[in-house]
Design a protein around this motif. Structure first.
Motif, PDB file in Angstrom:
ATOM      1  N   VAL A  98     -37.462 -41.405  31.632  1.00 56.94           N
ATOM      2  CA  VAL A  98     -36.554 -41.995  32.621  1.00 56.94           C
ATOM      3  C   VAL A  98     -37.309 -42.854  33.636  1.00 56.94           C
ATOM      4  O   VAL A  98     -36.738 -43.768  34.226  1.00 56.94           O
ATOM      5  CB  VAL A  98     -35.735 -40.893  33.334  1.00 56.94           C
ATOM      6  N   ILE A 138     -36.917 -46.570  33.433  1.00 61.79           N
ATOM      7  CA  ILE A 138     -35.719 -47.281  33.897  1.00 61.79           C
ATOM      8  C   ILE A 138     -35.893 -47.536  35.377  1.00 61.79           C
ATOM      9  O   ILE A 138     -35.687 -46.656  36.210  1.00 61.79           O
ATOM     10  CB  ILE A 138     -34.446 -46.454  33.643  1.00 61.79           C
ATOM     11  N   VAL A 181     -35.315 -49.233  39.115  1.00 65.42           N
ATOM     12  CA  VAL A 181     -34.239 -49.715  39.971  1.00 65.42           C
ATOM     13  C   VAL A 181     -34.537 -51.172  40.332  1.00 65.42           C
ATOM     14  O   VAL A 181     -35.625 -51.469  40.829  1.00 65.42           O
ATOM     15  CB  VAL A 181     -34.150 -48.839  41.236  1.00 65.42           C
ATOM     16  N   PRO A 182     -33.582 -52.092  40.071  1.00 65.87           N
ATOM     17  CA  PRO A 182     -33.831 -53.495  40.407  1.00 65.87           C
ATOM     18  C   PRO A 182     -34.058 -53.675  41.904  1.00 65.87           C
ATOM     19  O   PRO A 182     -33.505 -52.938  42.710  1.00 65.87           O
ATOM     20  CB  PRO A 182     -32.527 -54.198  39.982  1.00 65.87           C
ATOM     21  N   PRO A 211     -33.618 -54.840  45.571  1.00 61.62           N
ATOM     22  CA  PRO A 211     -32.319 -55.030  46.224  1.00 61.62           C
ATOM     23  C   PRO A 211     -32.008 -56.474  46.609  1.00 61.62           C
ATOM     24  O   PRO A 211     -30.908 -56.732  47.086  1.00 61.62           O
ATOM     25  CB  PRO A 211     -32.432 -54.160  47.486  1.00 61.62           C
ATOM     26  N   LEU A 266     -27.170 -57.040  41.593  1.00 64.32           N
ATOM     27  CA  LEU A 266     -27.363 -55.764  40.900  1.00 64.32           C
ATOM     28  C   LEU A 266     -26.743 -55.727  39.497  1.00 64.32           C
ATOM     29  O   LEU A 266     -27.402 -55.357  38.529  1.00 64.32           O
ATOM     30  CB  LEU A 266     -26.828 -54.605  41.747  1.00 64.32           C
ATOM     31  N   ILE A 269     -38.049 -39.997  46.857  1.00 64.18           N
ATOM     32  CA  ILE A 269     -38.251 -40.000  48.312  1.00 64.18           C
ATOM     33  C   ILE A 269     -39.595 -40.651  48.574  1.00 64.18           C
ATOM     34  O   ILE A 269     -40.645 -40.028  48.450  1.00 64.18           O
ATOM     35  CB  ILE A 269     -38.226 -38.578  48.893  1.00 64.18           C
ATOM     36  N   TYR A 304     -30.856 -36.796  47.156  1.00 65.26           N
ATOM     37  CA  TYR A 304     -31.776 -35.801  46.597  1.00 65.26           C
ATOM     38  C   TYR A 304     -31.127 -34.427  46.568  1.00 65.26           C
ATOM     39  O   TYR A 304     -31.066 -33.771  45.524  1.00 65.26           O
ATOM     40  CB  TYR A 304     -33.065 -35.744  47.426  1.00 65.26           C
ATOM     41  N   PRO A 341     -32.209 -38.750  37.523  1.00 63.63           N
ATOM     42  CA  PRO A 341     -33.138 -39.261  38.528  1.00 63.63           C
ATOM     43  C   PRO A 341     -33.005 -40.779  38.736  1.00 63.63           C
ATOM     44  O   PRO A 341     -33.185 -41.261  39.857  1.00 63.63           O
ATOM     45  CB  PRO A 341     -34.516 -38.901  37.957  1.00 63.63           C
ATOM     46  N   PHE A 342     -32.665 -41.504  37.670  1.00 68.44           N
ATOM     47  CA  PHE A 342     -32.466 -42.946  37.835  1.00 68.44           C
ATOM     48  C   PHE A 342     -31.224 -43.235  38.683  1.00 68.44           C
ATOM     49  O   PHE A 342     -31.277 -44.023  39.630  1.00 68.44           O
ATOM     50  CB  PHE A 342     -32.336 -43.628  36.467  1.00 68.44           C
ATOM     51  N   SER A 347     -31.933 -42.489  42.229  1.00 67.12           N
ATOM     52  CA  SER A 347     -32.793 -43.505  42.829  1.00 67.12           C
ATOM     53  C   SER A 347     -32.007 -44.779  43.122  1.00 67.12           C
ATOM     54  O   SER A 347     -32.203 -45.430  44.152  1.00 67.12           O
ATOM     55  CB  SER A 347     -33.946 -43.802  41.870  1.00 67.12           C
ATOM     56  N   LEU A 348     -31.104 -45.128  42.208  1.00 69.82           N
ATOM     57  CA  LEU A 348     -30.308 -46.346  42.375  1.00 69.82           C
ATOM     58  C   LEU A 348     -29.441 -46.262  43.633  1.00 69.82           C
ATOM     59  O   LEU A 348     -29.436 -47.176  44.472  1.00 69.82           O
ATOM     60  CB  LEU A 348     -29.416 -46.527  41.143  1.00 69.82           C
ATOM     61  N   THR A 383     -31.454 -46.353  46.840  1.00 69.21           N
ATOM     62  CA  THR A 383     -32.002 -47.674  47.159  1.00 69.21           C
ATOM     63  C   THR A 383     -30.931 -48.624  47.700  1.00 69.21           C
ATOM     64  O   THR A 383     -31.187 -49.399  48.620  1.00 69.21           O
ATOM     65  CB  THR A 383     -32.644 -48.304  45.900  1.00 69.21           C
ATOM     66  N   PHE A 431     -43.491 -34.575  48.530  1.00 69.58           N
ATOM     67  CA  PHE A 431     -43.214 -35.653  49.486  1.00 69.58           C
ATOM     68  C   PHE A 431     -43.905 -35.399  50.826  1.00 69.58           C
ATOM     69  O   PHE A 431     -44.593 -36.273  51.363  1.00 69.58           O
ATOM     70  CB  PHE A 431     -41.702 -35.803  49.697  1.00 69.58           C
TER      71      PHE A 431
END
Lengths: 240, 240, 240, 240
Positions: free
Chosen positions: B62, B65, B67-68, B70, B74, C65, C88, C131-132, C135-136, C139, D132
């Motif tokens: 994963v 993959i 995250v683009p 910002p 998107l 994070i 999270y 998790p992706f 994260s998306l 962000t 973290f």
């Protein structure tokens, strides 16, 4: 219980005696026959936890193999990072062999007490640091600056791991000989430990050679890993 | 014991014979009947460790993959990285199927000896490298430069894994047939191995096709993964 | 065996029938009474592997994070990334609850066959992708552009996971009812499945609401996770 | 069942009652004697999952040790990031000790019910966040700006973990005393809990001291970890 006195630090420490006492393995043992179901930790759980840590560390190694930026020439870029592959394979095999040896060492025990758990934790700490050493060597090899130091740290971290392994092995074979699953003569135990300690020698040499040539260091570490993987290393053909 | 002589390298190697001897599985066996409780490794532990490594490798996928950033658009950015999703799903299912097959293969064994552990470690090394191959293809597909090579490495790493799997399978079925849990006729064993080796063919084709079209390579790998997931692949409907 | 004919693709597929046949769970079963020790996979191993994948996925969440760059103002930077913490905690608790539910679901089974393994793999694939999604969302939330889509993908990936869970649950309760550890009335099984499917509703709502407000989406997902953690959710107080 | 009414949120929550009901541990229990094989979760599975999460968290710590960029001076760059190593070792040992204590705590239980699973999940969430906190301290120590806050968050996250641990410990020892493997007098249980809670004190002090000196905070955390690793901490020499 009043082991330390006077300063703030010693106050903290004496408070912390309380903490560990409440729930340490030994403390659990101390609560006596009534709750006597817990006497040290079973080696099963110790092995399961160690296996997980080693499995994660061995698999994290792949994160060191980075994908070249798409604006270059892929074949050349991949070829140039060959030290990354060599370091990956060497570290992977070495950690895998440590896993086998760890299993043999712990397999000799009936139970694990506080000091064994702690020395084992120290060994895991050293194993956990190997992805960093691997990444360091892979990054600095083939660069003029820093490659000697990087190679020294690389084989030095293997050496550290081997020392932690020998220390735990010594602790199990001698001070805790009464916790062994089956009795071993002191001669047998001495022979096992001698081999363990003599196993440090190649890593000492590899670390020292880093001052001369980081390639030699990597070559020795790789040769050791490759050698252990050979059938001859198992001693099977020398059993007669 | 004096297998090598003369050079520094051979000295190191002969020292290292000592190391592996001290704590290898075979060495533990050699210490004789007194400490005879350890004869090779139980397949339980071997499976548990392999499971952990495979589980970590499959979950690390994963991380490919990304995250683009910002500051873009998107929906378009996510859409453009469809090769990432295709490669993720393909690798995930393929590794999952290898996990099942690995379980079946090891399940045939009573115990694991040094050579089985080492061939298994080699297989794990190949599995551990798959997140890199996946990341490489995902990064280079849809770029003019390097996509053919990236696709070749992608299916090539599946091929390598399949070869390592077949090698271990061969080793278990023939040289170590006496360690099988229940006896298999040599005909049965030959049939299992033939299938194992014939399973390499699609990956050879996929790797060769990478020179023509990286999309074809990905499509074949994805189709294979998808096919294995179908009930028909289990042979359940051909048992009559 | 000649299921497909004519094109290259079908050739590949028919070859691959060989592969899976050789070592699939069903194939192992087919080898007959002589090697009859392997009939499907024990749920123990299935659970152990699933546990590992879920444990890695849940722990990888922390990588989302990120530590603010040291040239800013730490307190403000940390405060501004509160969506990261909310996402999270929400994802962690949700995955943890799926782990519990997964355990209950698999615990009803005696053995796992090929189709159960494959549907389980699909469920793990969906969990592995969380998790992706996390994260998306982390962000894009609090940015003008893309936050609605990011929120839709976030709760959409929970929805997908819940669908995969329900599909596996349905497969276990109905087509494979004969593999259950203890018999369940069809009424009981229908009730369990109805609840499973009705559990999709909140995630459908949360995903749809992402078009209006990404904060509402996150709030619903967080409220669901928090609710499941309450004692009332266990139904313990409604048993009378 | 109509616990909430009126708003959309309450509607969602009442739907979600359905979800958790269908497959929660307690719900499984409720299905009655016919499918009565599942009554809470075995502590074995709870420990295995917790072990995996802790093992991944402890191994992810190494990702905080970054390889210096090759354009600098390696020896100096490595030397300057000593806080990274100190934070790594401190966090590694602390998490390792929590793992041991967790094992002792769960080892007292016969089974785990919904509330124990949830409090355990909360504890894992706190452990999962430690990489973290470790990374934060390692990044900000030795910088003028933010180091006090970073140190407060570092030991604060240990404190949070210790609170979650004590909460679970309390829950097991008092409300769920009937689920203990062997009976403990209320005096014994009070003593265990008192120690658990008093164990929070050093982390409160360390967190408060962060306002004065982040080095003092790190030193206290490191000293605690080191102290726990000493044989004296096991109470073994005070058993007479």
């Amino acid at each position: 219980m009043q082991l330390f006195n006077g300063t703030l630090a010693s106050l903290l420490v004496s408070v912390s005696i309380e903490i560990i006492e409440f729930d340490s393995v030994a403390a659990a043992t101390r609560t006596g026959p009534r709750s006597g179901e817990f006497r040290g930790m079973s080696t099963n759980r110790l092995e399961a936890f160690s296996d997980s840590v080693i499995a994660v560390a061995i698999t994290l190694l792949v994160l060191n193999i980075s994908v070249p930026k798409p604006d270059g020439h892929l074949a050349r870029d991949l070829g140039e990072q060959w030290p990354v592959y060599a370091a990956y394979a060497t570290s992977f095999i070495t950690i895998g062999i440590i896993w086998i040896n760890h299993h043999v060492m712990i397999g000799r025990l009936r139970r694990a007490d506080h000091s064994i758990l702690m020395l084992n934790l120290l060994l895991l700490l050293c194993i956990g640091v190997l992805p960093f050493g691997t990444s360091l060597l892979a990054t600095y090899l083939r660069r003029g600056q820093g490659e000697n130091l990087a190679a020294a740290i690389y084989s030095g971290s293997f050496l550290l791991m081997a020392i932690a392994f020998s220390a735990l092995n010594h602790h199990i074979l001698f001070p805790k000989a009464h916790m062994l699953r089956s009795e071993l003569s002191s001669e047998d135990r001495r022979r096992i430990l001698t081999r363990s300690v003599s196993g440090l020698v190649p890593y000492v040499v590899a670390t020292a050679l880093a001052a001369v040539s980081p390639y030699a260091t990597l070559a020795i570490c790789a040769a050791l890993a490759g050698f252990y993987a050979l059938p001859v290393a198992s001693g099977a053909d020398r059993s007669a």
